[in-house]
Design a protein around this motif. Structure first.
Motif, mmCIF file in Angstrom:
data_model
loop_
_atom_site.group_PDB
_atom_site.id
_atom_site.type_symbol
_atom_site.label_atom_id
_atom_site.label_comp_id
_atom_site.label_asym_id
_atom_site.label_seq_id
_atom_site.Cartn_x
_atom_site.Cartn_y
_atom_site.Cartn_z
ATOM 1 N N LEU A 94 0.825 -1.217 0.000
ATOM 2 C CA LEU A 94 0.000 0.000 0.000
ATOM 3 C C LEU A 94 0.860 1.269 0.000
ATOM 4 C CD1 LEU A 94 -2.788 1.342 0.117
ATOM 5 C CD2 LEU A 94 -2.743 1.066 2.580
ATOM 6 N N PRO A 95 1.876 1.389 0.891
ATOM 7 C CA PRO A 95 2.702 2.601 0.829
ATOM 8 C C PRO A 95 3.396 2.785 -0.523
ATOM 9 C CG PRO A 95 3.084 1.475 2.885
ATOM 10 C CD PRO A 95 2.224 0.570 2.071
ATOM 11 N N ILE A 96 3.912 1.695 -1.119
ATOM 12 C CA ILE A 96 4.597 1.848 -2.410
ATOM 13 C C ILE A 96 3.607 2.310 -3.470
ATOM 14 C CG2 ILE A 96 5.844 0.642 -4.227
ATOM 15 C CD1 ILE A 96 7.056 -1.154 -2.135
ATOM 16 N N GLY A 97 2.432 1.677 -3.506
ATOM 17 C CA GLY A 97 1.417 2.059 -4.487
ATOM 18 C C GLY A 97 1.010 3.509 -4.299
ATOM 19 N N PHE A 98 0.790 3.904 -3.056
ATOM 20 C CA PHE A 98 0.379 5.281 -2.789
ATOM 21 C C PHE A 98 1.483 6.249 -3.193
ATOM 22 C CE2 PHE A 98 0.077 9.107 -0.279
ATOM 23 C CZ PHE A 98 -1.241 9.448 -0.450
ATOM 24 N N PHE A 99 2.704 5.883 -2.895
ATOM 25 C CA PHE A 99 3.832 6.757 -3.211
ATOM 26 C C PHE A 99 3.886 7.035 -4.717
ATOM 27 C CE2 PHE A 99 8.116 7.566 -4.541
ATOM 28 C CZ PHE A 99 8.586 8.459 -3.609
ATOM 29 N N LEU A 100 3.829 5.967 -5.528
ATOM 30 C CA LEU A 100 3.908 6.147 -6.982
ATOM 31 C C LEU A 100 2.725 6.962 -7.482
ATOM 32 C CD1 LEU A 100 5.117 2.602 -7.971
ATOM 33 C CD2 LEU A 100 6.368 4.709 -8.333
ATOM 34 N N ASN A 101 1.531 6.630 -6.985
ATOM 35 C CA ASN A 101 0.346 7.336 -7.443
ATOM 36 C C ASN A 101 0.408 8.815 -7.082
ATOM 37 O OD1 ASN A 101 -2.184 7.949 -8.339
ATOM 38 N ND2 ASN A 101 -3.189 6.271 -7.319
ATOM 39 N N SER A 102 0.865 9.127 -5.862
ATOM 40 C CA SER A 102 0.888 10.534 -5.459
ATOM 41 C C SER A 102 1.975 11.295 -6.211
ATOM 42 C CB SER A 102 1.074 10.655 -3.947
ATOM 43 O OG SER A 102 2.300 10.102 -3.568
#
Lengths: 448, 174
Positions: free
Chosen positions: A77-85
Motif C-alpha cells: 500500500l505505501p509503495i502504491g500510494f507513493f507512486l500514485n501521489s
C-alpha cells in the motif's frame, strides 16, 4: 533440550504500514508545496484538495486492511500510494504550466478522482474476495471477459480511436481503456490454465539435440495466444499491449514449466510476427525508425515520428543527474508529458537520482509480488502472484524502456504514475489482489 | 526564493525520496532476518522420531500471539503426531503425520483417500509449518470445517479441534 531463545519480534504489520503511509503523506505534502512555490510562487488552497483526498482514501484502505486482511504485506500500500501521489504531483505541475486559456487544466483533479474510484473498487475487491483460490473457479469466465474487453474498442459506436490506436471505449463523457482490465482477467486465466496443464507441458515430448520438443498439440495454446496478440497488434494498432499479453504468457509458461524452450520459441514467434507486421503497417515501421535513428530529420519531422522522443531526450539532458527541482524544468514541451511520457517529466525535474528512486519503487513492488509467489505452496497462487507482479514489471519495462530508447516506443501507460483512469483502476486492483494473496499465505509463526 | 533555499529544497526532496526507499529496504531486511533466525532455531529442535508420542504437553508455542515470552523449547516435541478419524465411515483410522504435507481428497493419489460423494478429488491439505500444522481448503465444493466453521484462508490446527470434511471428522492426536 535447547535453551530458551527469544524470538525476534517485528512490529505488527499494520502498524508498520501506517508508519510508512505517514511517511509518504509527508513526502506528498512536500512535493505539492514545492510545485506550488516554484510555479505560482504562493501556497494555494488547491493543494489541500490534492493532498487530503488521497490521504483520506489511503487511511481508509489501511483500516480496511486492518479489518479484512490483517496479515497482508505492509509495503504494497505505501509503495502504491507513493507512486500514485508522485504521478499526481507531476500531472498537477504540468497542468499549472499550461496557459490559462487551455481548457484542459484539470487533468490533476481528474486523476485524484480516478484514484478515489480505483481505491474504492480495489477495496471492494479486497472485501469481496476472501480467498483468491476462489478465482480458480472462474478461469474460463475470465478468459471470456478478457477477450470481450479486448474486442470492445473495435466495436462501432462505442469504440474510439486516439492517435491511431483503437484502445478506448466511450461511455458518455468518459472514455475507458478496457485492455487495462483485460490484463487482470487474462492473468487469472493464464494462471489457472497453466496450473492444470503444467505437467503435460513440462514433461511430455521427445528430445531433439538435447532439447525436449513438446508434442504439437501442446503447442496449440501458445500458437493461439500468439495469433491473438498479433491480432491485437494488427487490429488495434498497438504494439505495447500486444507485447504485454504475449510477454505475460511467456513468463507464466516459463515459471510453470521451467523450460526455456517456450521462451525462445515464443520470442522468435513474436519478433518475426512483429517484423512482418512492420513491413505492412506504417505505424510499426515508423516506431522502429524513430527508435533506431531519432535525430534523423526525416524521422523527426514525420507525422508520428520521433519529435516526442527527441524532446524527451533534451528534457532528460536538461535535468541531468539531480534534476531542475519540481516546477523548475520545462517538461510541458514534450507532447503527452502527463501520460506516456511522465517518466521523462520526472527525469527532467528530479534527475537521474529521482528516476532511479522511481525505478527502485517498481522493483520493490515487483519483488514483494515475487516474495508472495515464493511463499505460497500451491501452483495457482504462485502463478497468479508472479503474473500480477510481471504485469507491472513488463509494463514498466515496455513504457519506460520506450521513453529511454531501450526498446521501440509503444503506447502503454506507466503503472500508477500516468494520467488515466483505466490504468489506475487496473493497477489498484492488482495491488488489492496481491494484498489478498499475501494475507492468505501459510503462516510460518513469524510476523511475516 | 533565494538560490540557496531552492537548492536545499531540491536536494532535500531527493534525499527524502531515497530515505523512503531505504526504510522500505530496511523493513524487508528485518523481515528476512527475523524469519531466518526463527527457522534455524526450529530446525535444531526437530526430533529424530517424529512419531514418538509425547503426551501431557501443552499446546505448541504460538509465536505470533505471545511474542514476549515466546520460547521455542520443545516446540516440535509437543506437535501432534497423528490424524485420527473420530466420526464417519473410517472411524478409528489414523494417519501418522510423518511428512511435510498430507493431501486429503477423493483422488486415489491423495495421502488420505476419502471415498465420499461430498468430498472433492483434491479437497484439503495439511502442511507442516514451523510451529504446527496448517489446514488449507483447496477450493473444494463442499468446504472444510473447523469446529463447525467453514474455513477460507488456511488455519493453524491444534489438538481438540474438530476438522470435518464431507462425512468424516478428524482430530489431531498424539
Amino acid at each position: 533440550m535447547a535453551k530458551p531463545k527469544r524470538v525476534r519480534v517485528m512490529p505488527a504489520k499494520r502498524n508498520l504500514e501506517l508508519i510508512m503511509l505517514l511517511f509518504t503523506f509527508g513526502v506528498y505534502a512536500f512535493a505539492l508545496a514545492q510545485v506550488q512555490l516554484a510555479t505560482i510562487q504562493v501556497l494555494n488552497p488547491e493543494a489541500w484538495f490534492f493532498w487530503s483526498v488521497p490521504v483520506v482514501l489511503a487511511l481508509g484502505f489501511h483500516f480496511l486492511l486492518r479489518l479484512k486482511a490483517s496479515d497482508a504485506d505492509p509495503l504494497l500500500l505505501p509503495i502504491g500510494f507513493f507512486l500514485n501521489s508522485l504521478g499526481i504531483v507531476m500531472i498537477y505541475r504540468l497542468d499549472l504550466a499550461k496557459p490559462m486559456a487551455d481548457l484542459d487544466r484539470t487533468v490533476g483533479q481528474r486523476q485524484v478522482i480516478w484514484m478515489a474510484v480505483a481505491m474504492l473498487i480495489a477495496g471492494a475487491i479486497l472485501w469481496g474476495i476472501k480467498n483468491h483460490l476462489s478465482l480458480r473457479k472462474y478461469i474460463y469466465i475470465s478468459m471470456a471477459v478478457g477477450a470481450l474487453l479486448l474486442v470492445l474498442p473495435l466495436l462501432p459506436v462505442i469504440g474510439k480511436t486516439v492517435s491511431g490506436a483503437h484502445l478506448w471505449v466511450n461511455l458518455g463523457p468518459l472514455s475507458f481503456q478496457p485492455g487495462e482490465l483485460a490484463k487482470i482477467a487474462l492473468t487469472i486465466f493464464f494462471a489457472g490454465y497453466l496450473t492444470s496443464r503444467r505437467e503435460s507441458l513440462a514433461v511430455v515430448g521427445r528430445k531433439v539435440l538435447g532439447i525436449r520438443i513438446p508434442p504439437a498439440r501442446e503447442l496449440g495454446p501458445i500458437a493461439f495466444i500468439w495469433l491473438a496478440s498479433l491480432a491485437v497488434l494488427v487490429l488495434q494498432r498497438d504494439l505495447g499491449t500486444s507485447l504485454l499479453y504475449f510477454g505475460l504468457f511467456l513468463v507464466l509458461i516459463y515459471v510453470a514449466t521451467a523450460r526455456a524452450f517456450y521462451v525462445f520459441v515464443g520470442l522468435i514467434m513474436f519478433v518475426s510476427g512483429a517484423v512482418i507486421a512492420s513491413k505492412f503497417m506504417s505505424y510499426v515501421g515508423g516506431r522502429l525508425d524513430g527508435w533506431l535513428d531519432p535525430l534523423n530529420d526525416a524521422n523527426y519531422s514525420a507525422v508520428g515520428g520521433s519529435y516526442q522522443i527527441v524532446q524527451s531526450m533534451f528534457g532528460l539532458a536538461h535535468g541531468g543527474l539531480f534534476g531542475t527541482g519540481l516546477g523548475g524544468g520545462l517538461p510541458q514541451i514534450v507532447p503527452l508529458a502527463n501520460s506516456d511520457f511522465i517518466v521523462s517529466a520526472i527525469g527532467e525535474e528530479l534527475g537521474l537520482v529521482g528516476i532511479f528512486a522511481v525505478l527502485a519503487m517498481y522493483l520493490l513492488l515487483v519483488a514483494r509480488a515475487l516474495r508472495v509467489a515464493n511463499a505460497h505452496s500451491d501452483d495457482f497462487s504462485k502463478l497468479l502472484a508472479v503474473g500480477l507482479g510481471f504485469v507491472i514489471a513488463l509494463q514498466v519495462f515496455i513504457v519506460i524502456g520506450g521513453v529511454f530508447r531501450v526498446v521501440p516506443l509503444t503506447g502503454l501507460t506507466t503503472p500508477l504514475l500516468a494520467a488515466g483512469g483505466s490504468s489506475l483502476v487496473a493497477n489498484w486492483i492488482i495491488i488489492a489482489l496481491l494484498l489478498r494473496l499475501s494475507d492468505t499465505l501459510p503462516k510460518a509463526g513469524t510476523v511475516n | 526564493m533565494s538560490e540557496l533555499a531552492l537548492f536545499i529544497v531540491r536536494a532535500g526532496f531527493l534525499l527524502v525520496l531515497w530515505l523512503f526507499i531505504l526504510s522500505i529496504i530496511s523493513i524487508i531486511r528485518a523481515d528476512l532476518f527475523s524469519e531466518r533466525v526463527l527457522s534455524r532455531v526450529v530446525e535444531k529442535n526437530i526430533p529424530t522420531a517424529v512419531s514418538s508420542p509425547t503426551t501431557g504437553l501443552t499446546n505448541i508455542a504460538d509465536f505470533s500471539s505471545a511474542p514476549e515470552s515466546a520460547t521455542v523449547v520443545s516446540a516440535m516435541n509437543s506437535l501432534p503426531t497423528k490424524l485420527v478419524v473420530i466420526a464417519g465411515p473410517l472411524i478409528g483410522t489414523d494417519l501418522v503425520l510423518d511428512r511435510r504435507e498430507i493431501r486429503i481428497g477423493r483422488a486415489p493419489n491423495s495421502d488420505f483417500v476419502l471415498d465420499d460423494d461430498y468430498v472433492s478429488s483434491q479437497h484439503a491439505r495439511i502442511q507442516k509449518v514451523d510451529d504446527g500444522w496448517l489446514l488449507q481448503d483447496l477450493n473444494s465444493t463442499n468446504g472444510t470445517y473447523v469446529d463447525g466453521q467453514r474455513i477460507g484462508a488456511p488455519v493453524s490446527i491444534k489438538r481438540d479441534m474438530q476438522i470435518r470434511i464431507g462425512k468424516t471428522t478428524f482430530e489431531l492426536r498424539g
